[in-house]
Design a protein around this motif. Structure first.
Motif, PDB file in Angstrom:
ATOM      1  N   ALA A  21       0.834  -1.213   0.000  1.00  0.00           N
ATOM      2  CA  ALA A  21       0.000   0.000   0.000  1.00  0.00           C
ATOM      3  C   ALA A  21       0.862   1.254   0.000  1.00  0.00           C
ATOM      4  O   ALA A  21       0.561   2.223  -0.711  1.00  0.00           O
ATOM      5  CB  ALA A  21      -0.935  -0.009   1.210  1.00  0.00           C
ATOM      6  N   VAL A  22       1.935   1.254   0.778  1.00  0.00           N
ATOM      7  CA  VAL A  22       2.834   2.413   0.837  1.00  0.00           C
ATOM      8  C   VAL A  22       3.538   2.589  -0.508  1.00  0.00           C
ATOM      9  O   VAL A  22       3.634   3.704  -1.034  1.00  0.00           O
ATOM     10  CB  VAL A  22       3.836   2.276   2.001  1.00  0.00           C
ATOM     11  CG1 VAL A  22       4.939   3.315   1.915  1.00  0.00           C
ATOM     12  CG2 VAL A  22       3.097   2.380   3.340  1.00  0.00           C
ATOM     13  N   HIS A  23       4.012   1.493  -1.091  1.00  0.00           N
ATOM     14  CA  HIS A  23       4.670   1.576  -2.397  1.00  0.00           C
ATOM     15  C   HIS A  23       3.719   2.131  -3.449  1.00  0.00           C
ATOM     16  O   HIS A  23       4.103   2.982  -4.258  1.00  0.00           O
ATOM     17  CB  HIS A  23       5.182   0.202  -2.823  1.00  0.00           C
ATOM     18  CG  HIS A  23       6.492  -0.166  -2.212  1.00  0.00           C
ATOM     19  ND1 HIS A  23       7.433  -0.906  -2.885  1.00  0.00           N
ATOM     20  CD2 HIS A  23       7.029   0.098  -0.999  1.00  0.00           C
ATOM     21  CE1 HIS A  23       8.494  -1.083  -2.113  1.00  0.00           C
ATOM     22  NE2 HIS A  23       8.264  -0.484  -0.955  1.00  0.00           N
ATOM     23  N   GLN A  24       2.490   1.655  -3.458  1.00  0.00           N
ATOM     24  CA  GLN A  24       1.530   2.144  -4.449  1.00  0.00           C
ATOM     25  C   GLN A  24       1.211   3.621  -4.218  1.00  0.00           C
ATOM     26  O   GLN A  24       1.080   4.394  -5.167  1.00  0.00           O
ATOM     27  CB  GLN A  24       0.245   1.312  -4.430  1.00  0.00           C
ATOM     28  CG  GLN A  24      -0.668   1.614  -5.606  1.00  0.00           C
ATOM     29  CD  GLN A  24       0.007   1.338  -6.946  1.00  0.00           C
ATOM     30  OE1 GLN A  24       0.518   0.250  -7.183  1.00  0.00           O
ATOM     31  NE2 GLN A  24       0.024   2.328  -7.837  1.00  0.00           N
ATOM     32  N   ALA A  25       1.116   4.014  -2.953  1.00  0.00           N
ATOM     33  CA  ALA A  25       0.856   5.422  -2.644  1.00  0.00           C
ATOM     34  C   ALA A  25       1.983   6.304  -3.175  1.00  0.00           C
ATOM     35  O   ALA A  25       1.738   7.364  -3.765  1.00  0.00           O
ATOM     36  CB  ALA A  25       0.685   5.612  -1.137  1.00  0.00           C
TER      37      ALA A  25
END
Length: 192
Positions: A21-25
């Protein structure tokens, strides 16, 4: 109850979901705003996690950005093993052409470039990105050498295959297609 505790400890659970989720954000924010136009807090909010979780895991924004770039690099463009240098280079170049024109490719390329202007942390992140790409390519070239082939060096692969594709994407000169990637490989192999 014991099953719930074991499930919580399994690799690939919550920690992997948070990381994804952090990478996609990060990738989304780079695509929307460009490098340097968002904070760790904004990344955390977009990912649905506490900013303290991001700081605890990555330390600072540049370390997070480096992790995003290297993870993308290693998961999106794995090194093929077709049994021949020409086959490996063609498969690799076609994969890179596909990946850099995909939804996250341009953002990750811009990130790698932007890190060069982000002070010491950014330079370390950029250097780690380039070192990982070079390590991957060197493994492919070493494998070819072990088979008795005569591969080019890593810089030749970077100059003749990756750089032209990256330039096309970054400057909007048309997407690098698998056919174009194959032409780049043919040129490199004819100049060895």
């Amino acid at each position: 109850m014991e099953e719930e505790r074991q499930a919580a400890r399994r690799p690939g659970g919550r920690s992997a979901r948070v990381r994804a989720a952090v990478h996609q954000a990060v990738t989304d924010l780079i695509a929307e705003r460009g490098y340097g136009n968002f904070t760790v807090g904004e990344v955390a909010a977009r990912a649905g996690v506490a900013d303290t979780s991001v700081y605890r895991r990555w330390g600072n924004l540049e370390a997070l950005l480096m992790d995003v770039a290297i993870t993308w690099l290693t998961t999106q463009s794995p090194i093929p093993d077709t049994g021949s240098l020409a086959g490996d280079l063609r498969a690799y170049a076609a994969n890179v052409a596909r990946d850099v024109t995909g939804p996250d490719g341009p953002a990750v390329l811009r990130l790698a470039i932007a890190l060069s202007t982000a002070g010491q942390d950014g330079l370390r992140a950029r250097d780690a990105f380039l070192a990982e790409r070079s390590r991957q390519l060197q493994a492919m070239l070493d494998r070819a050498r072990d088979r008795g082939e005569h591969p080019p060096d890593v810089l030749d692969v970077l100059d003749h295959i990756l750089a032209p594709m990256y330039i096309r994407v970054l400057f909007g000169a048309g997407p690098p297609t698998p056919d174009y990637a194959g032409t780049l490989v043919d040129r490199l192999l004819s100049h060895k």
